[in-house]
Design a protein around this motif. Structure first.
Motif, PDB file in Angstrom:
ATOM      1  N   MET A   1      36.208   5.050  15.437  1.00 48.37           N
ATOM      2  CA  MET A   1      35.848   4.105  16.469  1.00 48.37           C
ATOM      3  C   MET A   1      35.800   2.673  15.925  1.00 48.37           C
ATOM      4  O   MET A   1      36.221   1.747  16.610  1.00 48.37           O
ATOM      5  CB  MET A   1      34.499   4.541  17.030  1.00 48.37           C
ATOM      6  CG  MET A   1      34.023   3.725  18.157  1.00 48.37           C
ATOM      7  SD  MET A   1      35.012   4.071  19.608  1.00 48.37           S
ATOM      8  CE  MET A   1      34.111   3.231  20.778  1.00 48.37           C
ATOM      9  N   LYS A   2      35.269   2.548  14.709  1.00 50.51           N
ATOM     10  CA  LYS A   2      35.197   1.226  14.105  1.00 50.51           C
ATOM     11  C   LYS A   2      36.607   0.667  13.882  1.00 50.51           C
ATOM     12  O   LYS A   2      36.817  -0.535  14.007  1.00 50.51           O
ATOM     13  CB  LYS A   2      34.446   1.288  12.779  1.00 50.51           C
ATOM     14  CG  LYS A   2      32.987   1.522  12.919  1.00 50.51           C
ATOM     15  CD  LYS A   2      32.348   1.527  11.555  1.00 50.51           C
ATOM     16  CE  LYS A   2      30.870   1.850  11.670  1.00 50.51           C
ATOM     17  NZ  LYS A   2      30.223   1.849  10.403  1.00 50.51           N
ATOM     18  N   TRP A   3      37.519   1.562  13.519  1.00 49.70           N
ATOM     19  CA  TRP A   3      38.875   1.106  13.251  1.00 49.70           C
ATOM     20  C   TRP A   3      39.559   0.613  14.534  1.00 49.70           C
ATOM     21  O   TRP A   3      40.286  -0.386  14.515  1.00 49.70           O
ATOM     22  CB  TRP A   3      39.709   2.241  12.652  1.00 49.70           C
ATOM     23  CG  TRP A   3      39.253   2.591  11.258  1.00 49.70           C
ATOM     24  CD1 TRP A   3      38.479   3.629  10.896  1.00 49.70           C
ATOM     25  CD2 TRP A   3      39.553   1.861  10.084  1.00 49.70           C
ATOM     26  NE1 TRP A   3      38.255   3.624   9.558  1.00 49.70           N
ATOM     27  CE2 TRP A   3      38.923   2.511   9.018  1.00 49.70           C
ATOM     28  CE3 TRP A   3      40.288   0.722   9.795  1.00 49.70           C
ATOM     29  CZ2 TRP A   3      39.007   2.089   7.714  1.00 49.70           C
ATOM     30  CZ3 TRP A   3      40.368   0.314   8.500  1.00 49.70           C
ATOM     31  CH2 TRP A   3      39.733   0.975   7.480  1.00 49.70           C
ATOM     32  N   VAL A   4      39.301   1.287  15.623  1.00 52.62           N
ATOM     33  CA  VAL A   4      39.899   0.883  16.893  1.00 52.62           C
ATOM     34  C   VAL A   4      39.348  -0.480  17.309  1.00 52.62           C
ATOM     35  O   VAL A   4      40.086  -1.362  17.761  1.00 52.62           O
ATOM     36  CB  VAL A   4      39.616   1.945  17.994  1.00 52.62           C
ATOM     37  CG1 VAL A   4      40.070   1.448  19.361  1.00 52.62           C
ATOM     38  CG2 VAL A   4      40.286   3.261  17.647  1.00 52.62           C
ATOM     39  N   LEU A   5      38.052  -0.648  17.146  1.00 50.60           N
ATOM     40  CA  LEU A   5      37.420  -1.942  17.482  1.00 50.60           C
ATOM     41  C   LEU A   5      37.949  -3.045  16.569  1.00 50.60           C
ATOM     42  O   LEU A   5      38.221  -4.160  17.032  1.00 50.60           O
ATOM     43  CB  LEU A   5      35.898  -1.813  17.348  1.00 50.60           C
ATOM     44  CG  LEU A   5      35.087  -3.007  17.805  1.00 50.60           C
ATOM     45  CD1 LEU A   5      35.360  -3.321  19.273  1.00 50.60           C
ATOM     46  CD2 LEU A   5      33.613  -2.770  17.583  1.00 50.60           C
ATOM     47  N   ALA A   6      38.143  -2.745  15.284  1.00 49.57           N
ATOM     48  CA  ALA A   6      38.668  -3.729  14.344  1.00 49.57           C
ATOM     49  C   ALA A   6      40.117  -4.106  14.701  1.00 49.57           C
ATOM     50  O   ALA A   6      40.501  -5.284  14.652  1.00 49.57           O
ATOM     51  CB  ALA A   6      38.603  -3.180  12.919  1.00 49.57           C
ATOM     52  N   VAL A   7      40.918  -3.128  15.101  1.00 55.92           N
ATOM     53  CA  VAL A   7      42.304  -3.397  15.493  1.00 55.92           C
ATOM     54  C   VAL A   7      42.336  -4.240  16.762  1.00 55.92           C
ATOM     55  O   VAL A   7      43.120  -5.193  16.883  1.00 55.92           O
ATOM     56  CB  VAL A   7      43.086  -2.063  15.670  1.00 55.92           C
ATOM     57  CG1 VAL A   7      44.431  -2.290  16.347  1.00 55.92           C
ATOM     58  CG2 VAL A   7      43.270  -1.374  14.337  1.00 55.92           C
ATOM     59  N   LEU A   8      41.502  -3.901  17.752  1.00 50.91           N
ATOM     60  CA  LEU A   8      41.431  -4.693  18.983  1.00 50.91           C
ATOM     61  C   LEU A   8      40.984  -6.117  18.688  1.00 50.91           C
ATOM     62  O   LEU A   8      41.538  -7.082  19.261  1.00 50.91           O
ATOM     63  CB  LEU A   8      40.488  -4.039  19.988  1.00 50.91           C
ATOM     64  CG  LEU A   8      41.013  -2.789  20.672  1.00 50.91           C
ATOM     65  CD1 LEU A   8      39.943  -2.195  21.570  1.00 50.91           C
ATOM     66  CD2 LEU A   8      42.257  -3.109  21.474  1.00 50.91           C
ATOM     67  N   LEU A   9      40.026  -6.299  17.835  1.00 53.51           N
ATOM     68  CA  LEU A   9      39.549  -7.630  17.466  1.00 53.51           C
ATOM     69  C   LEU A   9      40.637  -8.409  16.730  1.00 53.51           C
ATOM     70  O   LEU A   9      40.842  -9.599  16.986  1.00 53.51           O
ATOM     71  CB  LEU A   9      38.292  -7.508  16.604  1.00 53.51           C
ATOM     72  CG  LEU A   9      37.561  -8.797  16.299  1.00 53.51           C
ATOM     73  CD1 LEU A   9      37.120  -9.478  17.595  1.00 53.51           C
ATOM     74  CD2 LEU A   9      36.362  -8.539  15.416  1.00 53.51           C
ATOM     75  N   LEU A  10      41.369  -7.727  15.867  1.00 48.29           N
ATOM     76  CA  LEU A  10      42.469  -8.361  15.147  1.00 48.29           C
ATOM     77  C   LEU A  10      43.583  -8.775  16.106  1.00 48.29           C
ATOM     78  O   LEU A  10      44.138  -9.868  15.984  1.00 48.29           O
ATOM     79  CB  LEU A  10      43.002  -7.414  14.064  1.00 48.29           C
ATOM     80  CG  LEU A  10      44.117  -7.972  13.185  1.00 48.29           C
ATOM     81  CD1 LEU A  10      43.625  -9.185  12.406  1.00 48.29           C
ATOM     82  CD2 LEU A  10      44.617  -6.911  12.232  1.00 48.29           C
ATOM     83  N   CYS A  11      43.899  -7.917  17.075  1.00 46.32           N
ATOM     84  CA  CYS A  11      44.931  -8.260  18.071  1.00 46.32           C
ATOM     85  C   CYS A  11      44.486  -9.448  18.918  1.00 46.32           C
ATOM     86  O   CYS A  11      45.290 -10.338  19.224  1.00 46.32           O
ATOM     87  CB  CYS A  11      45.210  -7.047  18.964  1.00 46.32           C
ATOM     88  SG  CYS A  11      46.177  -5.771  18.147  1.00 46.32           S
TER      89      CYS A  11
END
Length: 95
Positions: free
Chosen positions: A1-11
């Motif tokens: 879940m943290k990785w998905v949030l980090a990817v969304l924030l990066l995008c």
């Protein structure tokens, strides 16, 4: 879940950076276009000014010539005569 949030924030951060860069490029392009348009308007105004000066010079010359012809007509000794002499005819022919 943290990785998905980090990817969304990066995008989202990448999108914001891309938007800022695109906006800055558009501003630069608009400034260059405005500068070119101002330079072209300045050149056109200079040409129009030169054309107006030429027109005024021609009008002054025309007025001067008309005044000279009018003065010659007033100085004509045959002005009151019914018959015109040759110099009067030549003066009229100059018009």
């Amino acid at each position: 879940m943290k990785w998905v949030l980090a990817v969304l924030l990066l995008c989202a951060a990448s999108g914001a950076q891309g938007w800022r860069m695109g906006h800055g490029a558009a501003e630069t392009e608009a400034a260059l276009a405005l500068s070119a348009a101002r330079a072209e308007a300045f050149r056109a105004a200079q040409l129009a000014g030169r054309a107006e000066i030429a027109r005024l010079v021609a009008a002054a010359e025309r007025d001067q010539l008309a005044q000279a012809l009018e003065d010659a007509a007033h100085a004509d000794p045959d002005a009151d005569s019914v018959v015109l002499r040759a110099d009067s005819v030549r003066r009229i022919a100059r018009r």
